[in-house]
Every structure is written in C-alpha cells, then in structure tokens.
Scaffold this motif. Structure first.
Motif, short mmCIF file in Angstrom:
data_model
loop_
_atom_site.label_atom_id
_atom_site.label_comp_id
_atom_site.label_asym_id
_atom_site.label_seq_id
_atom_site.Cartn_x
_atom_site.Cartn_y
_atom_site.Cartn_z
N SER A 97 0.84 -1.19 0.00
CA SER A 97 0.00 0.00 0.00
C SER A 97 0.88 1.24 0.00
O SER A 97 2.05 1.19 0.32
N SER A 99 0.63 5.86 -1.11
CA SER A 99 0.08 6.88 -1.99
C SER A 99 1.19 7.81 -2.43
O SER A 99 2.21 7.96 -1.76
N LYS A 101 2.38 10.20 -6.33
CA LYS A 101 2.01 10.86 -7.57
C LYS A 101 2.60 10.14 -8.77
O LYS A 101 3.62 9.47 -8.66
N ASP A 116 -2.73 12.07 -8.63
CA ASP A 116 -2.52 11.33 -7.40
C ASP A 116 -2.75 9.85 -7.66
O ASP A 116 -3.64 9.48 -8.42
N THR A 118 -2.76 5.76 -5.77
CA THR A 118 -2.80 4.95 -4.56
C THR A 118 -2.55 3.50 -4.93
O THR A 118 -3.23 2.96 -5.80
N SER A 120 -2.79 -0.29 -4.08
CA SER A 120 -3.59 -1.19 -3.26
C SER A 120 -3.39 -2.60 -3.77
O SER A 120 -3.72 -2.92 -4.92
N LEU A 124 -1.65 -1.15 -9.91
CA LEU A 124 -1.73 0.30 -9.88
C LEU A 124 -2.31 0.77 -11.21
O LEU A 124 -1.86 0.37 -12.28
N LEU A 141 6.10 7.00 -4.50
CA LEU A 141 5.26 6.70 -3.34
C LEU A 141 5.94 7.26 -2.11
O LEU A 141 7.15 7.08 -1.92
#
Length: 333
Positions: A97, A99, A101, A116, A118, A120, A124, A141
């Motif tokens: 995980s 976050s 850009k 942006d 994220t 998960s 991605l 990240l």
C-alpha cells in the motif's frame, strides 16, 4: 392523425441514438476530472519489489574493503565494508500500500499529466494520454513533489524529505495500447547502513556494542520527481548499536540515511565507543576509529562487518611467568 404520429416516431429515433452515443463520452469525462490535461487512456500495471539491480543508473557493486585497528586492550578489530547484493530493491519491506504521484512526460521531459495515485494490493492504475504524445511515466510513493503540466520533470522537487525513509520510485514507458499491462518494479530512494560485530574464535559471546558512522550522511535532501535526489542540510552521524547479544555475532538494526554524494566516492569513519566481549565491557576514547571509502549509491544497503581477534592474552596466571635464568619453571620448586 396516424401519419402524423408515425412521423413523430421517425424523428424521435435519431434523437435517442444521438443521446445514447453521448453518454459514454460524458461518463469518460466525469471519471477523469481530477486528472490534469485531459487524460486519454487508463492503464493498469502489476507492481513488484523484487531483488534486482538499480535501474536508475548502471552501478557496479562496491569492492569489499578491509581495514585493521589495534584497540589496545589485547584485541584487534578487522573491519570489512560490503554492499549487499541486489539491495537497490529491498524486498524485505512489504510493498502492499502507499500513496503518491504519477508524472506523465514527453520525450524531452516536459510533464503532460500529473495525478494522485494509490497503490492497493499488487496493481496500480494510471490515466494518461496515448503513447504517441508521451513517452515515460514516473511514480513516487511517499513524499512526492507537486508539479504542474508544462514544467520539466528534472526541475520538480520536494525538500526536507528525511522524515519519509520509505520513499519508493519506479518508472515505465507509456503502454502502446489500453490493453497492454506493464510491470512496475519499485526501488527505495534512500540508503541503509548496518554494523555487525563477530568473534573470530567462534566461541566468545559478543554481548553488545556501541558504534557510530560519520562522513556518509546528510540530514535532509531535495527529492526530484524522477526519483533522484540531491543531499542537503548538515552532516549527520549514524548511531549503530547492538544490545542483548548471546551468540558469537551481533548486528545493529538497519539505519536509513541520505547519502552525501549518491553514486560518488565518499569517506566513511566508523568509531567504536564500547563493546562487550566475553562478558567484559570495554570503553574506548582513542585509537578506536576505522576509515573506509566507498560509493554509497542511492537505494542500496551497506554492512560494516567487524571481526574481533585476540592479539594476546588479556588475563595472566602464575603458569605464564618464568624466571629465565632458572633451570626450570619456579612453581616446580
């Protein structure tokens, strides 16, 4: 009346077709409102952090260096500085995980899209124009600098990033089609150091040690959007301590640092303040430094391996002393 109704139906059908064709376009626009410069495609990447060579630049592994220091209390310290193989990507850190850009760039580095992202799980998704208009996507990240469309990727920076040691970097070519799925391998931006103390006789316990490393670390850095950085701030000393040892080898925890000159030769000085050897603690104030010189590359991991060797007996008994002009040892009478 019948003919008039039939004419109305004929005029209504083209209207329905036109309205239905416009719905996907409206949906596509609304789903990409947060993406600058009108993204034109959605691409999915599988994400990994496997062991491998650093792709930021071609860097050869550090040649192991060995230095020796007589600690003055019957022990000699032999130090070897090595670079952990494949440490550019440290798979010991779970990459599940985070976050940051994504920066989509043209071939000259001009940013055409910023968004942006994220992470998960193991995939991605990023929105960007077709491959014809852009050639590269950069991912960060962690602490990620903000950028605007039209600026150059090399000029987009973020300062004072020392608080986020887990900055991860990746880059990829823009896929040739929306169906193409690429693979991203993330690399650690910053470096780690560790000190390991080992007894040479494979029997004496190393109970603990206190060491420090100076000359290779800065307190802050200016992080660029393409994953490189420039060391800044004041010089800092790394504290590498091992405690509670019960075996013949003991390691400090891995200490993250910002290399003073990533990819360039830098002098490193290791200082031993104290060590516990065979149940006895020894403290040092002089004659306790070892000098190294190495290329501390971005994202790599380094180990200062110390081996303790007994150079002479530290504890003497009566059986070790002789009267040299006697015919035999004096305890024999």
């Amino acid at each position: 009346m019948k003919k008039r109704n039939q004419g109305n139906r004929q005029r209504f059908i083209p209207f329905l077709i036109a309205a239905s064709l416009s719905l996907p376009f409206l949906a596509a626009c609304s789903s990409e409102e947060s993406v600058q410069n009108g993204a034109g495609g959605t691409y999915t990447f599988t994400v990994s952090e496997t062991i491998g060579e650093d792709t930021l630049a071609t860097r050869s592994a550090m040649t192991p260096q060995t230095v020796t220091r007589d600690l003055g209390n019957g022990m000699t310290l032999v130090g070897t500085l090595t670079e952990e193989a494949g440490a550019a990507t440290r798979s010991t850190t779970p990459l599940t995980s985070g976050s940051g850009k994504a920066y989509v760039c043209a071939s000259d580095g001009t940013i055409t899209n910023v968004q942006d992202i994220t992470l998960s799980g193991s995939s991605l998704t990023v929105h960007c124009p077709k491959a014809g208009g852009s050639s590269k996507i950069y991912f960060l990240l962690g602490t990620a600098p903000a950028a605007t469309v039209g600026s150059n990727i090399s000029a987009v920076t973020s300062t004072d990033v020392s608080t986020d040691w887990n900055n991860l970097y990746a880059s990829a070519d823009v896929p040739t089609s929306s169906d193409a799925i690429g693979t991203l391998t993330f690399h650690h931006v910053f470096t780690e150091a560790q000190v390991t103390m080992t007894s040479s006789d494979a029997s004496t316990v190393i109970g603990g040690f206190s060491t420090s490393v100076s000359g290779i670390a800065k307190s802050t850095a200016t992080l660029c959007a393409n994953g490189t950085y420039t060391a800044s701030g004041s010089a800092t000393t790394l504290s590498c301590t091992g405690t509670g040892g019960s075996g013949t080898s003991l390691s400090s925890s891995l200490v993250p640092f910002i290399s003073t000159s990533p990819g360039s030769s830098t002098s490193a000085t290791l200082t031993v303040s104290s060590l516990t050897y065979g149940g006895t603690t020894y403290n040092y104030t002089t004659g306790n430094t070892l000098a190294f010189s190495g290329t501390f590359a971005q994202g790599h991991r380094y180990n200062f391996a110390m081996t303790l060797k007994e150079s002479y007996k530290k504890t003497f008994t009566i059986s070790d002393y002789y009267q040299w002009d006697a015919y035999s040892h004096y305890v024999s009478g």
